[in-house]
Motif scaffolding. Structure first.
Motif, PDB file in Angstrom:
ATOM      1  N   SER A   1       0.859  -1.184   0.000  1.00 23.20           N
ATOM      2  CA  SER A   1       0.000   0.000   0.000  1.00 23.20           C
ATOM      3  C   SER A   1       0.892   1.230   0.000  1.00 23.20           C
TER       4      SER A   1
ATOM      5  N   SER B   1      -1.150  -0.613  -4.617  1.00 23.76           N
ATOM      6  CA  SER B   1      -2.481  -0.123  -4.250  1.00 23.76           C
ATOM      7  C   SER B   1      -2.360   1.223  -3.536  1.00 23.76           C
TER       8      SER B   1
ATOM      9  N   PRO C   1      -4.171  -2.310   1.464  1.00 26.38           N
ATOM     10  CA  PRO C   1      -3.059  -3.218   1.130  1.00 26.38           C
ATOM     11  C   PRO C   1      -3.515  -4.323   0.174  1.00 26.38           C
TER      12      PRO C   1
END
Length: 277
Positions: free
Chosen positions: A189, A256, A260
């Motif tokens: 993430s 992303s 996550p």
């Protein structure tokens, strides 16, 4: 005075203080300094008004206090209480006329953000208005909240160590040091700390839903608005990152934004305009 009235008074005093100090110091990060202190204070006001006899509400107060302690510590070690202004405010100031920025300061930075800090605490009011015994679901929510708290702590620690390493590299003249973090939790993430932060406040709302059912729905506006704020903040932050670091575009393509997830294969990803979400 009701608990909600007391919360509104505290928020009003905090707003006035933040605005006046921002004018005198020319530093617009005063709300940032209050961010980790006010929401849990409001939750404790609701819990105290209930006489600290509602187990669910007391649990919400303890958990949000832990949230505030972690955030306060992380903010303090980055110099937030030593007059270090958020770089994003400085960037916005450079893009606006002085009059427009002061209007933005009063309306958005001071008033809207302080209102938001009240809004994310309102699930505690919903829980207070619908007292009931602690459910097994509340225990599960508490455990998940603590897991998210640990996740955010890990993400902040990884970011802290990276920034210290980056500062040391710059000081030593090592220009080859990467400008942004893309390992650890940041591999899955681009903003894992945002994800865990939002998850904690949605869990606070889940406590209210456990107590009040559908009556808690209006209090979900707080975490919803917080999510919208984080999306906007992420867009603006990443615009700055794209301008500073050429490799950030590929990082955006493979990673992303907030939730996550597994990384994507950049080589096979479509070449599109830089993503700024």
């Amino acid at each position: 005075m009701s608990a909600l009235q007391l919360v509104v008074v505290i928020a009003g005093v905090a707003s006035a203080l933040a605005w006046i100090l921002s004018l005198f110091t020319r530093d617009t990060s005063w709300v940032d300094r209050l961010w980790s202190l006010l929401p849990e204070t409001y939750v404790w006001v609701f819990a105290a008004h209930a006489g600290l006899r509602d187990a669910r509400l007391d649990l919400m107060a303890v958990l949000t206090a832990l949230w505030g302690a972690r955030l306060t510590f992380n903010f303090a070690r980055k110099g937030g209480y030593r007059g270090v202004e958020d770089y994003r405010w400085a960037e916005l100031r450079s893009r606006m006329s002085p009059a427009l920025f002061q209007a933005f300061n009063l309306v958005f930075i001071v008033l809207i953000q302080n209102a938001l800090l009240v809004a994310i605490s309102l699930p505690a009011l919903a829980a207070a208005e619908h007292p009931s015994d602690l459910h097994p679901l509340d225990i599960i929510l508490g455990v998940v909240f603590l897991a998210c708290l640990c996740g955010e702590t890990v993400a902040d620690e990884q970011q802290w160590r990276f920034q210290r390493s980056k500062a040391a590299a710059v000081q030593s003249g090592n220009a080859s040091h990467d400008g942004f973090l893309d390992t650890g939790l940041f591999r899955f993430s681009r903003h894992p700390n945002y994800f865990f932060e939002l998850a904690q406040w949605w869990l606070v709302f889940a406590f209210a839903a456990s107590a009040a059912g559908l009556h808690a729905l209006p209090s979900g506006l707080g975490p919803l608005l917080l999510s919208a704020l984080f999306v906007g903040s992420t867009r603006f932050t990443e615009q700055i990152s794209v301008a500073k670091y050429p490799g950030y575009v590929d990082y955006q393509r493979r990673t992303s934004p907030i939730i996550p997830w597994f990384t994507r294969d950049v080589a096979n990803a479509p070449r599109t305009a830089p993503v700024t979400e």
